[in-house]
Scaffold this motif. Structure first.
Motif, mmCIF file in Angstrom:
data_model
loop_
_atom_site.group_PDB
_atom_site.id
_atom_site.type_symbol
_atom_site.label_atom_id
_atom_site.label_comp_id
_atom_site.label_asym_id
_atom_site.label_seq_id
_atom_site.Cartn_x
_atom_site.Cartn_y
_atom_site.Cartn_z
ATOM 1 N N MET A 1 -17.701 28.113 -8.918
ATOM 2 C CA MET A 1 -17.401 29.336 -8.150
ATOM 3 C C MET A 1 -18.675 30.177 -8.065
ATOM 4 O O MET A 1 -18.622 31.406 -7.952
ATOM 5 N N ALA A 2 -19.832 29.528 -8.109
ATOM 6 C CA ALA A 2 -21.102 30.259 -8.215
ATOM 7 C C ALA A 2 -21.353 31.175 -7.026
ATOM 8 O O ALA A 2 -22.126 32.124 -7.118
ATOM 9 N N TRP A 3 -20.664 30.921 -5.900
ATOM 10 C CA TRP A 3 -20.780 31.832 -4.754
ATOM 11 C C TRP A 3 -20.345 33.259 -5.106
ATOM 12 O O TRP A 3 -20.704 34.212 -4.422
ATOM 13 N N ALA A 4 -19.584 33.399 -6.201
ATOM 14 C CA ALA A 4 -19.172 34.744 -6.645
ATOM 15 C C ALA A 4 -20.394 35.595 -6.981
ATOM 16 O O ALA A 4 -20.343 36.830 -6.897
ATOM 17 N N LEU A 5 -21.501 34.945 -7.362
ATOM 18 C CA LEU A 5 -22.722 35.700 -7.672
ATOM 19 C C LEU A 5 -23.325 36.297 -6.401
ATOM 20 O O LEU A 5 -23.936 37.362 -6.439
ATOM 21 N N ASP A 6 -23.149 35.601 -5.269
ATOM 22 C CA ASP A 6 -23.602 36.171 -3.984
ATOM 23 C C ASP A 6 -22.799 37.427 -3.656
ATOM 24 O O ASP A 6 -23.355 38.424 -3.195
ATOM 25 N N VAL A 7 -21.482 37.336 -3.900
ATOM 26 C CA VAL A 7 -20.628 38.497 -3.665
ATOM 27 C C VAL A 7 -21.083 39.648 -4.557
ATOM 28 O O VAL A 7 -21.249 40.789 -4.101
ATOM 29 N N GLY A 8 -21.319 39.336 -5.838
ATOM 30 C CA GLY A 8 -21.770 40.364 -6.784
ATOM 31 C C GLY A 8 -23.089 40.994 -6.376
ATOM 32 O O GLY A 8 -23.276 42.212 -6.488
ATOM 33 N N ILE B 1 -16.300 17.362 -1.458
ATOM 34 C CA ILE B 1 -16.590 17.801 -2.834
ATOM 35 C C ILE B 1 -18.096 17.969 -3.016
ATOM 36 O O ILE B 1 -18.572 18.966 -3.565
ATOM 37 N N PHE B 2 -18.861 16.973 -2.561
ATOM 38 C CA PHE B 2 -20.316 17.016 -2.700
ATOM 39 C C PHE B 2 -20.886 18.260 -2.007
ATOM 40 O O PHE B 2 -21.682 18.998 -2.585
ATOM 41 N N GLN B 3 -20.448 18.507 -0.768
ATOM 42 C CA GLN B 3 -20.981 19.649 -0.016
ATOM 43 C C GLN B 3 -20.582 20.976 -0.664
ATOM 44 O O GLN B 3 -21.368 21.923 -0.694
ATOM 45 N N TYR B 4 -19.359 21.019 -1.208
ATOM 46 C CA TYR B 4 -18.915 22.259 -1.859
ATOM 47 C C TYR B 4 -19.779 22.551 -3.087
ATOM 48 O O TYR B 4 -20.263 23.670 -3.285
ATOM 49 N N VAL B 5 -19.986 21.509 -3.913
ATOM 50 C CA VAL B 5 -20.761 21.702 -5.144
ATOM 51 C C VAL B 5 -22.217 22.038 -4.800
ATOM 52 O O VAL B 5 -22.845 22.886 -5.439
ATOM 53 N N ARG B 6 -22.720 21.384 -3.756
ATOM 54 C CA ARG B 6 -24.099 21.650 -3.330
ATOM 55 C C ARG B 6 -24.236 23.111 -2.877
ATOM 56 O O ARG B 6 -25.216 23.797 -3.182
ATOM 57 N N HIS B 7 -23.218 23.582 -2.175
ATOM 58 C CA HIS B 7 -23.166 24.985 -1.733
ATOM 59 C C HIS B 7 -23.201 25.923 -2.953
ATOM 60 O O HIS B 7 -23.931 26.916 -2.967
ATOM 61 N N CYS B 8 -22.432 25.579 -3.992
ATOM 62 C CA CYS B 8 -22.411 26.408 -5.212
ATOM 63 C C CYS B 8 -23.786 26.415 -5.892
ATOM 64 O O CYS B 8 -24.233 27.444 -6.401
ATOM 65 N N CYS B 9 -24.446 25.255 -5.887
ATOM 66 C CA CYS B 9 -25.754 25.146 -6.558
ATOM 67 C C CYS B 9 -26.789 26.070 -5.929
ATOM 68 O O CYS B 9 -27.742 26.478 -6.589
ATOM 69 N N GLN B 10 -26.605 26.401 -4.656
ATOM 70 C CA GLN B 10 -27.563 27.284 -3.992
ATOM 71 C C GLN B 10 -27.520 28.699 -4.580
ATOM 72 O O GLN B 10 -28.452 29.478 -4.395
ATOM 73 N N SER B 11 -26.437 29.022 -5.283
ATOM 74 C CA SER B 11 -26.333 30.357 -5.891
ATOM 75 C C SER B 11 -26.867 30.380 -7.324
ATOM 76 O O SER B 11 -26.907 31.443 -7.949
#
Length: 455
Positions: A120-127, A201-211
């Motif tokens: 859920m690392a995208w939560a850091l972008d929100v923060g 799944i791969f694209q979602y996790v890759r998206h999270c890694c960007q955060s």
């Protein structure tokens, strides 16, 4: 009140992620933080229902359970990870933003920090839109984080394409000289079963890694002794494991918060009646499904061992027991207090799907493993248990892809007569548990983190 940090904790909405983040949250509360724990609305209902009235009385306001919509419809299947990833990416960030705004408008509990599940690392972008700093917590092994961190170099080097599909003909790769080789066929997103699209799944996790670069701290439920190579490859990743539920919590919680299913505590009395080191504990987590044929073989295999067993079969399992199964020596429950069960002296071994939480709990209790992974990173965890740590055996499937009842009986007998595995398991237990006693490395990391938060 102002020097008490208020931490927003955001787990992936799945039982194996909510549990360790809840345990971490309780540790933060015990160390003087306040926690706002964010579940999806669907999971929040399940958690509150299984938790009952107790939540209101025992968390004494230090922990608040809140919820946001996951973007799925009322009748959608939450085990459909394709749909879930879509909701997580496209609906939840906006909902989280609104939640933080609402909390800040009320003014009583301004969020100072976000602790997000790596998934859920995208939560850091929100923060970061609110100027709030954050940490990520991995509920998987350090080896899996090393793999995620290596996505760009694996794509660049031609091991996988930008959808995570294998390009290489090499069976194994080595991410770092300090780590064991990884099987390219074992990559978790390639092993999600027929119904789940590995590319999504791969694209979602890759998206999270960007955060990840937004995280001030990277925390992981592991220890140095278990994964020295992966941790030296990622010096920023701090082990804070084993994350185990404490039953003598200072905030007075005896029952597990964060469970989706009510634990059947009758199994503890049953275990008290069994001889030491005789019981097979059989539990496959919150996702695993067997077809009727495999279920029959498992049931008959347990009966064939002629040993007492404690078997967890979730309520959503619609299986029929084979009629030859009658008169077995086991106890069957729909959900068990796993940490308590594994620490019980009657347990001889753990027949497991090799989820990372279960792996850590088994290792923390010195229990040898019989490995039966279902999907995802469980396949790599099996290899870790059997080949690197050498504290378990794997089940082999027959020509029809089934683990037969004879194979189950054979592996149980082999494991329980292997004194080396038993002694290695107990040695590892001691090393792992030393991390969370006073002065232990994982506990020191957690204390450093809390001190930093309180600044």
């Amino acid at each position: 009140m102002s020097n008490i940090p208020v931490v927003l904790v955001v787990p992936l909405p799945a039982q194996g992620h909510v549990n360790p983040l809840m345990i971490l949250s309780q540790k933060l509360v015990e160390n003087g933080c306040r926690v706002v724990f964010v579940n999806s609305e669907f999971d929040h209902k399940r958690v509150v229902n299984s938790f009952g009235e107790q939540q209101q009385h025992s968390t004494n306001q230090a922990m608040k359970l809140v919820s946001i919509p996951d973007g799925l419809g009322a009748d959608d299947d939450r085990n459909d990870l394709n749909k879930l990833c879509d909701g997580l990416q496209n609906s939840m960030p906006k909902a989280l933003e609104k939640l933080i705004e609402d909390i800040h408008l009320k003014g009583d509990n301004r969020i100072n920090f976000i602790v997000a599940d790596l998934c859920m690392a995208w939560a850091l972008d929100v923060g970061s839109n609110f100027g709030i700093k954050g940490a990520i917590v991995s509920t998987a092994s350090a080896a899996i984080i090393a793999l995620l961190w290596s996505f760009p170099s694996l794509i660049h080097g031609g091991t996988i394409d930008s959808d995570g599909q294998r390009l290489t003909t090499k069976e194994t790769i080595q991410i770092s000289p300090s780590m064991a080789e990884m099987n390219t066929g074992d990559f978790f997103w390639l092993n999600m079963g027929e119904k789940i699209n590995g590319k999504i799944i791969f694209q979602y996790v890759r998206h999270c890694c960007q955060s990840l670069n937004l995280a001030e701290w990277w925390l992981c439920n592991t220890t140095h002794e278990l994964e020295p190579g992966a941790l030296s490859f990622l010096p920023k990743l701090l082990p804070i494991g084993p994350l185990l539920r404490s039953y003598d919590s200072k905030i007075g919680i005896t029952k597990a918060i964060g469970q989706y299913w009510e634990e059947d505590l009758s199994c503890m009395n049953w275990l008290d009646e069994q001889h030491h080191g005789t019981v097979l504990y059989v539990a496959f987590g919150s996702f695993t499904h067997f077809d009727q044929n495999q279920f029959n073989e498992l049931a008959l295999g347990l009966a064939l061992t002629n040993r007492p067993f404690l078997w967890v079969i979730r309520e959503d399992s619609k299986m029929e027991y084979p009629h030859e199964f009658k008169g077995h020596k086991g106890k069957i429950v729909s959900w068990a207090p796993q940490q308590k069960v594994l620490s019980h002296p009657a347990i001889a071994c753990f027949v497991t799907h090799c989820g990372w939480n279960s792996t850590i709990e088994g290792l923390s209790n010195g229990v040898p493993f019989l490995c039966w992974p279902y999907f995802g990173d469980q396949i790599q965890n099996k290899k870790f248990i059997c080949d690197e740590l050498k504290v378990g055996f794997r089940f082999d499937k027959d020509e029809n892809g089934v683990v037969s009842c004879k194979e189950i009986k054979l592996k149980v007998e082999q494991l329980l007569s292997d004194e080396n595995i038993k002694s290695r398991s107990l040695e590892l237990k001691e090393k792992v548990m030393n991390n969370i006693v006073k002065g232990g490395a994982s506990l020191e990391n957690l204390i450093r983190f809390v001190k930093w938060l309180r600044k």
